[in-house]
Design a protein around this motif. Structure first.
Motif, PDB file in Angstrom:
ATOM      1  N   ASP B   4       0.831  -1.201   0.000  1.00 31.17           N
ATOM      2  CA  ASP B   4       0.000   0.000   0.000  1.00 31.17           C
ATOM      3  C   ASP B   4       0.865   1.250   0.000  1.00 31.17           C
ATOM      4  O   ASP B   4       0.576   2.221  -0.707  1.00 31.17           O
ATOM      5  CB  ASP B   4      -0.914  -0.003   1.234  1.00 31.17           C
ATOM      6  CG  ASP B   4      -1.997  -1.064   1.114  1.00 31.17           C
ATOM      7  OD1 ASP B   4      -2.637  -1.400   2.122  1.00 31.17           O
ATOM      8  OD2 ASP B   4      -2.196  -1.575  -0.014  1.00 31.17           O
ATOM      9  N   GLN B   5       1.907   1.209   0.829  1.00 31.67           N
ATOM     10  CA  GLN B   5       2.795   2.384   0.874  1.00 31.67           C
ATOM     11  C   GLN B   5       3.510   2.582  -0.447  1.00 31.67           C
ATOM     12  O   GLN B   5       3.697   3.711  -0.899  1.00 31.67           O
ATOM     13  CB  GLN B   5       3.844   2.247   1.986  1.00 31.67           C
ATOM     14  CG  GLN B   5       3.375   2.728   3.337  1.00 31.67           C
ATOM     15  CD  GLN B   5       2.875   1.584   4.155  1.00 31.67           C
ATOM     16  OE1 GLN B   5       2.758   0.461   3.668  1.00 31.67           O
ATOM     17  NE2 GLN B   5       2.593   1.844   5.421  1.00 31.67           N
ATOM     18  N   LEU B   6       3.925   1.491  -1.069  1.00 30.85           N
ATOM     19  CA  LEU B   6       4.619   1.600  -2.351  1.00 30.85           C
ATOM     20  C   LEU B   6       3.697   2.196  -3.392  1.00 30.85           C
ATOM     21  O   LEU B   6       4.083   3.101  -4.140  1.00 30.85           O
ATOM     22  CB  LEU B   6       5.127   0.226  -2.795  1.00 30.85           C
ATOM     23  CG  LEU B   6       5.856   0.195  -4.142  1.00 30.85           C
ATOM     24  CD1 LEU B   6       7.044   1.157  -4.154  1.00 30.85           C
ATOM     25  CD2 LEU B   6       6.326  -1.217  -4.468  1.00 30.85           C
ATOM     26  N   SER B   7       2.465   1.725  -3.436  1.00 32.39           N
ATOM     27  CA  SER B   7       1.510   2.264  -4.411  1.00 32.39           C
ATOM     28  C   SER B   7       1.306   3.751  -4.162  1.00 32.39           C
ATOM     29  O   SER B   7       1.287   4.561  -5.100  1.00 32.39           O
ATOM     30  CB  SER B   7       0.180   1.524  -4.309  1.00 32.39           C
ATOM     31  OG  SER B   7       0.355   0.149  -4.622  1.00 32.39           O
ATOM     32  N   LEU B   9       3.332   5.834  -2.668  1.00 34.81           N
ATOM     33  CA  LEU B   9       4.551   6.565  -3.020  1.00 34.81           C
ATOM     34  C   LEU B   9       4.677   6.755  -4.526  1.00 34.81           C
ATOM     35  O   LEU B   9       5.075   7.820  -5.001  1.00 34.81           O
ATOM     36  CB  LEU B   9       5.772   5.798  -2.511  1.00 34.81           C
ATOM     37  CG  LEU B   9       6.270   6.125  -1.115  1.00 34.81           C
ATOM     38  CD1 LEU B   9       7.362   5.161  -0.715  1.00 34.81           C
ATOM     39  CD2 LEU B   9       6.772   7.558  -1.032  1.00 34.81           C
ATOM     40  N   LEU B  10       4.355   5.721  -5.268  1.00 30.15           N
ATOM     41  CA  LEU B  10       4.440   5.824  -6.728  1.00 30.15           C
ATOM     42  C   LEU B  10       3.477   6.890  -7.237  1.00 30.15           C
ATOM     43  O   LEU B  10       3.833   7.711  -8.092  1.00 30.15           O
ATOM     44  CB  LEU B  10       4.129   4.475  -7.380  1.00 30.15           C
ATOM     45  CG  LEU B  10       5.212   3.400  -7.249  1.00 30.15           C
ATOM     46  CD1 LEU B  10       4.695   2.043  -7.717  1.00 30.15           C
ATOM     47  CD2 LEU B  10       6.458   3.771  -8.052  1.00 30.15           C
ATOM     48  N   SER B  13       4.824  10.277  -6.323  1.00 26.76           N
ATOM     49  CA  SER B  13       6.046  10.612  -7.061  1.00 26.76           C
ATOM     50  C   SER B  13       5.752  11.177  -8.438  1.00 26.76           C
ATOM     51  O   SER B  13       6.525  11.965  -8.968  1.00 26.76           O
ATOM     52  CB  SER B  13       6.929   9.365  -7.200  1.00 26.76           C
ATOM     53  OG  SER B  13       7.311   8.870  -5.937  1.00 26.76           O
TER      54      SER B  13
END
Lengths: 177, 350
Positions: B4-7, B9-10, B13
């Motif tokens: 979830d955090q990666l999504s 962050l993407l 970004s």
């Protein structure tokens, strides 16, 4: 006068509406793959022309999938050729929207992304920005599901190594990989 | 790792990336490209095995009305009894014309043509330009000796929206290459490496070799015939299509004649039975489709180009996904000649 000409205004309007509904997401994906918003724009524009050339065939199917496939394959292809020709593994300098020297989390991620291989970047963006399944990701990239899995694992592992500050943040949630 | 955090962050970004409105410009450009490709297909080069003959009703110095019969319509629906071959996922490899499976198209890796001209060229290559590139990629020449050379001594530019190399650029004897440019035609003698320029005012978009010495150069509304040997440029009427435009299927790119048969790429709507892109062989006497190779709707096969007749039965074509393949129009077999190749290729058939 062929049927193609009389239908063209309607097809054009339909195409324009479709593109405007999807171009934001695709532009973001292309940017994360390339690390450069000018290049991302060129890639997206090239893909849109290809889609427009095939609009009558594709419109009744899945034009979003067609467009996504073209953008990703062109981006990966571009990166491979560029890297081979320059005989260096250094990716282009990240050119963000403001160009400022920013150490925010998101630029750390973008900087770390650019150090991955093009396919690793593509896999991450397809899986976690576009929310595609492993199977759909494999289809877009023209690889096997096994390759998607291994590339995803390798990419995430590498991200943790390249961006230790993200490691803490990324480990705060539920572990999936 | 928290997905979830990666999504998130993407998304963050890329959140501020500007998104220009590209839709209308893309459509307009596609219209221009489509018209240009249909233009190229309107004049089918007649190539009998080992012999070149004129494929259109434009004798040198004559007019369209002097020769030719009325164009015939093509069949728009599948004809009972017409065999439709399917493009295999992985065609069996087959060596053809000495074409390398993966040509090395780096300018630094090959000799210049001026230093090593060819006796006869087998193929010309030009990779697809990188997005936003100001200049086209270099052109490479594959000689009958199997060696690649990079075309030097000539500065080629994009022709409107497309790269200078076309599938019809190579002369039937493999000794010359023609490149349409704005206001001129560039012809390179591949046996010496020397370029020659002929003034043809306007936006030249396609070329067709009518013989070993004459080239038909087309613009959107006019045409010229360039006689390379005599160094003359003669205005010519736009040739009429040998086939009536189809209301459903659109021909895309050049068509190639072999006796009474003509082959080319068609694209059509899914509602008509043969969806996506296909390769159609048409009997020009009746307009009937006599054989089909169905490439389907896959994105990697959407941009297909017919390259010409390899012999009396086999046709060469190129797709982004497959590279060059040979399709035997008698047996239906499809074989792989090269690996995937993103760019343009011109081949001379024997």
């Amino acid at each position: 006068m062929s049927a193609a000409s009389t239908d063209e205004p309607d097809e054009r309007a339909e195409f324009v509406a479709f593109v405007r509904a999807h171009q934001h997401r695709l532009m973001r994906s292309a940017y994360l793959i390339c690390g450069d918003h000018h290049l991302a724009e060129d890639l997206l524009q090239g893909a849109l022309v290809k889609l427009a050339l095939r609009w009558r065939q594709v419109r009744e199917g899945d034009p979003a999938a067609f467009l996504r496939t073209v953008v990703y394959r062109d981006a990966v292809s571009w990166w491979r050729r560029r890297r081979r020709e320059r005989l260096t593994s250094a990716p282009p300098a990240v050119s963000g929207p403001d160009g400022a020297d920013d150490t925010s989390t998101r630029l750390v991620l973008v900087d770390a992304l650019r150090r991955l291989t093009p396919r690793q970047r593509a896999v991450l963006v397809l899986r976690f920005l576009d929310d595609l399944t492993e199977a759909r990701t494999a289809e877009v990239l023209g690889v096997t599901v096994g390759t998607v899995k291994s590339q995803t694992n390798a990419a995430l592992k590498r991200l943790r190594e390249l961006a230790p500050e993200l490691k803490e943040l990324l480990h705060a949630g539920r572990e999936a990989y | 790792m928290g997905i979830d955090q990666l999504s998130q962050l993407l998304r963050e970004s890329a959140a501020e990336v500007p998104v220009p409105d590209l839709a209308e410009a893309a459509w307009d450009r596609a219209v221009r490209v489509r018209r240009r490709r249909q233009l190229a297909g309107a004049v089918a080069v007649s190539v009998a095995v080992g012999v070149l003959a004129l494929g259109v009703g434009i004798p040198l110095g004559g007019t369209v009305g002097d020769m030719g019969t009325a164009p015939v319509p093509t069949e728009t629906k599948p004809v009972p009894g017409v065999t439709a071959d399917e493009m295999p996922d992985t065609p069996r490899p087959r060596a053809v014309l000495g074409l390398p499976r993966s040509p090395d198209l780096r300018a630094t890796a090959q000799q210049q043509l001026s230093g090593r001209p060819v006796e006869r060229a087998v193929a010309l290559y030009e990779r697809a330009s990188l997005p936003g590139a100001p200049d086209p990629e270099p052109v490479f020449v594959l000689g009958s000796d199997g060696a690649l050379r990079v075309l030097d001594g000539v500065g080629l530019d994009f022709t409107v929206d497309e790269a200078p190399l076309q599938p019809t650029s190579l002369s039937p004897d493999g000794r010359r290459a023609a490149f349409p440019q704005v206001d001129e035609l560039v012809v390179v003698d591949l046996t010496t490496g020397r370029p020659d320029t002929f003034r043809v005012p306007g936006f030249n978009v396609s070329v067709r070799w009518l013989s070993a010495d004459t080239v038909l150069v087309e613009q959107s509304a006019s045409a010229s015939i360039v006689d390379v040997a005599r160094r003359t440029v003669t205005a010519a009427p736009r040739p009429t299509d040998t086939l009536v435009p189809d209301p459903v299927f659109q021909w895309s790119g050049p068509r190639w004649r072999n006796g009474n048969l003509e082959v080319g790429i068609r694209v059509g709507g899914p509602s008509r039975g043969y969806s996506g892109t296909n390769v159609a062989v048409v009997d020009v006497r009746t307009g009937a489709v006599v054989r089909l190779l169905v490439l389907g709707p896959a994105a990697g096969r959407a941009d297909a180009t017919a390259l010409g007749w390899l012999d009396s039965d086999a046709v060469l074509l190129r797709t982004d996904q497959d590279g060059v393949v040979a399709w035997n129009t008698s047996t239906g077999e499809v074989t792989s000649v090269t690996g995937p190749f993103d760019g343009q290729i011109a081949i001379v058939s024997r």
